[in-house]
Write an enzyme that holds these catalytic residues in place. Structure first.
Site, PDB file in Angstrom:
ATOM      1  N   CYS A   1      -2.562   5.234   6.166  1.00 33.41           N
ATOM      2  CA  CYS A   1      -4.178   5.536   6.130  1.00 33.41           C
ATOM      3  C   CYS A   1      -4.985   5.698   7.336  1.00 33.41           C
ATOM      4  O   CYS A   1      -4.205   5.703   8.314  1.00 33.41           O
ATOM      5  CB  CYS A   1      -4.818   4.175   5.261  1.00 33.41           C
ATOM      6  SG  CYS A   1      -4.761   2.703   6.567  1.00 33.41           S
TER       7      CYS A   1
ATOM      8  N   CYS B   1      -3.358  -3.000   8.414  1.00 35.73           N
ATOM      9  CA  CYS B   1      -2.828  -1.675   8.861  1.00 35.73           C
ATOM     10  C   CYS B   1      -2.350  -1.778  10.369  1.00 35.73           C
ATOM     11  O   CYS B   1      -1.283  -0.849  10.546  1.00 35.73           O
ATOM     12  CB  CYS B   1      -3.783  -0.612   8.481  1.00 35.73           C
ATOM     13  SG  CYS B   1      -4.732  -0.946   6.903  1.00 35.73           S
TER      14      CYS B   1
ATOM     15  N   ASP C   1       2.326   2.677   2.457  1.00 37.31           N
ATOM     16  CA  ASP C   1       2.290   3.355   3.878  1.00 37.31           C
ATOM     17  C   ASP C   1       3.648   3.086   4.499  1.00 37.31           C
ATOM     18  O   ASP C   1       4.236   1.921   4.557  1.00 37.31           O
ATOM     19  CB  ASP C   1       0.999   3.055   4.592  1.00 37.31           C
ATOM     20  CG  ASP C   1      -0.091   3.530   3.849  1.00 37.31           C
ATOM     21  OD1 ASP C   1       0.260   4.418   2.971  1.00 37.31           O
ATOM     22  OD2 ASP C   1      -1.214   2.997   4.143  1.00 37.31           O
TER      23      ASP C   1
ATOM     24  N   CYS D   1       0.961  -1.136   0.027  1.00 37.83           N
ATOM     25  CA  CYS D   1      -0.074  -0.015  -0.149  1.00 37.83           C
ATOM     26  C   CYS D   1       0.993   1.178  -0.012  1.00 37.83           C
ATOM     27  O   CYS D   1       0.449   2.295  -0.365  1.00 37.83           O
ATOM     28  CB  CYS D   1      -0.855   0.001   1.271  1.00 37.83           C
ATOM     29  SG  CYS D   1       0.064  -0.058   2.857  1.00 37.83           S
TER      30      CYS D   1
HETATM   31 FE1  FES Z   1      -1.551   0.960   4.154  1.00 43.91          FE
HETATM   32 FE2  FES Z   1      -3.629   0.856   5.775  1.00 43.91          FE
HETATM   33  S1  FES Z   1      -3.758   0.829   3.683  1.00 43.91           S
HETATM   34  S2  FES Z   1      -1.430   0.922   6.438  1.00 43.91           S
END
Ligand code: FES
Length: 146
Positions: A60, A104, A35, A33
């Site tokens: 997110c 996440c 992140d 993702c």
């Molecule tokens: Fe990447 Fe939530 S979508 S940490």
């Protein structure tokens, strides 16, 4: 879809920021993702109690809420107690997360472990039960079933 507690921690996250000269800093990402999470720990060298903890994330909403709760759960605990704070405990404290957002919550757990690892290396100690953290947690996810 999200519990009230998740929304509350997302809107008003606790312990956001940085700690200068932190005892340990851990950064992990999830390549899937994109992140990233960074955790800073201030640890009392005598008692091994986490006096302060801060986080910064490019993550997110669920990552923000779970990090906020995770930092609340480890603050004031010893490093050994903090090691036992799992993403499941964090999710329970938040009254759950939608299944697609469970991954996440791993960012905070892994970043805390990475910060503890950094602390252990810097201070020349071994924290039992702590293994070398991954920089990219999506590698580990593929091995697990959600
Ligand atoms: Fe990447 Fe939530 S979508 S940490």
């Amino acid at each position: 879809m999200y519990s009230e507690k998740v929304m509350e921690h997302f809107s008003n996250p606790r312990n956001v920021g940085e700690i200068e000269n932190a005892s340990g800093v851990g950064t992990v990402g999830n390549a899937k993702c994109g992140d990233i999470m960074r955790i800073f720990l201030d640890i009392d060298s005598e008692t091994k109690i986490i006096r302060d903890v801060k986080f910064k994330t490019f993550g997110c909403g669920a990552a923000v809420a779970t990090s906020s709760m995770a930092t609340e759960l480890v603050k004031g605990k010893t490093i050994y107690e903090a090691l036992k704070v799992t993403n499941k405990a964090v999710m329970e404290a938040l009254d759950g997360l939608p299944p697609v957002k469970v991954h996440c919550s791993l960012l905070a757990e892994e970043a805390i472990h990475a910060a503890l690892w950094d602390y252990a290396e810097k201070s020349g100690i071994v924290i039992e039960g702590l293994s070398k953290p991954k920089n990219d947690i999506s590698e580990a996810e593929e091995e697990e079933d959600y």
